[in-house]
Structure formats: C-alpha cells, structure tokens
Design an enzyme around this catalytic site. Sequence first.
Site, mmCIF file in Angstrom:
data_model
loop_
_atom_site.group_PDB
_atom_site.id
_atom_site.type_symbol
_atom_site.label_atom_id
_atom_site.label_comp_id
_atom_site.label_asym_id
_atom_site.label_seq_id
_atom_site.Cartn_x
_atom_site.Cartn_y
_atom_site.Cartn_z
ATOM 1 N N PRO A 140 5.609 57.766 -37.207
ATOM 2 C CA PRO A 140 6.710 57.228 -36.916
ATOM 3 C C PRO A 140 7.731 57.943 -35.875
ATOM 4 C CG PRO A 140 6.759 59.104 -38.758
ATOM 5 C CD PRO A 140 5.387 58.669 -38.208
ATOM 6 N N CYS A 141 7.389 57.708 -34.699
ATOM 7 C CA CYS A 141 8.158 58.271 -33.683
ATOM 8 C C CYS A 141 9.480 57.708 -33.421
ATOM 9 C CB CYS A 141 7.253 57.892 -32.104
ATOM 10 S SG CYS A 141 7.046 56.014 -32.106
#
Length: 176
Positions: A140-141
């Site tokens: 989850p950047c």
Amino acid sequence: MEDEMKQTAKEDLAVTSLKTPIGVLRLAASEDGLVAVVFPGEKKKREFPDTRGSDAARAHLNQAVKALEEYFAGKRTEFGDLTLAPRGTDFQLGVWRALQKIPFGATRSYADIARIIGNPNAVRAVGLANGKNPIPVIVPCHRVIGSDGTLTGFGGGLPTKKWLLTHEGVETPALL
C-alpha cells in the site's frame, strides 16, 4: 541472449486484467508469487501481454484477483495471505516490507518510513523506492503521504490515491 531470457521470463508469467472502480488493472504473477499490479496510466512503462503461465503462476494470480475484488467490495483490509515476489534492490524490498505494515485506514509519511527502516536520513530514497513499488494497492504505497498531510505523487495518479484512501476511510485534502 539477454532478450531471450527476458522473453522467456515474460512467457512464464500468468497475466490478466481486472476491472475495478479505479480502472482496469493488469496483474502479473510468476511461479514465485505476484510480481506486478499495473495502473491504466502505467501501461507504456510496464507492459505485460496476456500469457497463461504455469499452474503455480495462475494460482498466485487467481488469489490476487480474488483478494483485490474483495478489497474493492469493502470485504478485505489486508493482503498478508498473498505470496508476493517483487523484484528490487535490498533497500527497495525493505521499504516495501515497511509499507505492508501500514494498517488499512492509516497513513505514514516518507520520514516515518525512513525511521521504520532504520535510516532516518533516507527520506528521498524512501520516496523513490515507494514510487517504484511494482505491486501497488496490495503493497500500500498509497498510504504514504507528505509530512504535512498532503497527497504526494502516485503512479496511478493523485485522484486514484485519493480514491483508495477515501475507500479506506482516510480523510484527504481536496485535490487542486
């Protein structure tokens, strides 16, 4: 010879498209696990033609498709059960592991991630590694924001980042 190796590697991948609320994503998996999630705007940068791949690659791909369908339907908040096989430097892999620890519905700054990986002066390098994340959404950047709370660059575009964060219940500033 190198081109042959690249071609063989691509043929070993199982690749598919997945229609989502943020557009059609391309997913690629090898026998080792999921290697890529590609946003619509990234197609020219990371192109994966449809290939069937091995049974093992297809199994990883099918698990990722199911997991993303559940995520977009609001029925999944984490992806720890998926086998991931991102390719990157040791530093990038460390950053990506730290990203996976950011909980659903939470955000961290680039400086937070730099501290978490034990290198507080590497804020810019963390930003670069974040930008090269080959498996966005699952790694989850999108949960990494500026220290001042602003939404910063994102491979899928800022509207997509905002959508993902809002989907997870995070209040975000308006996009200008």
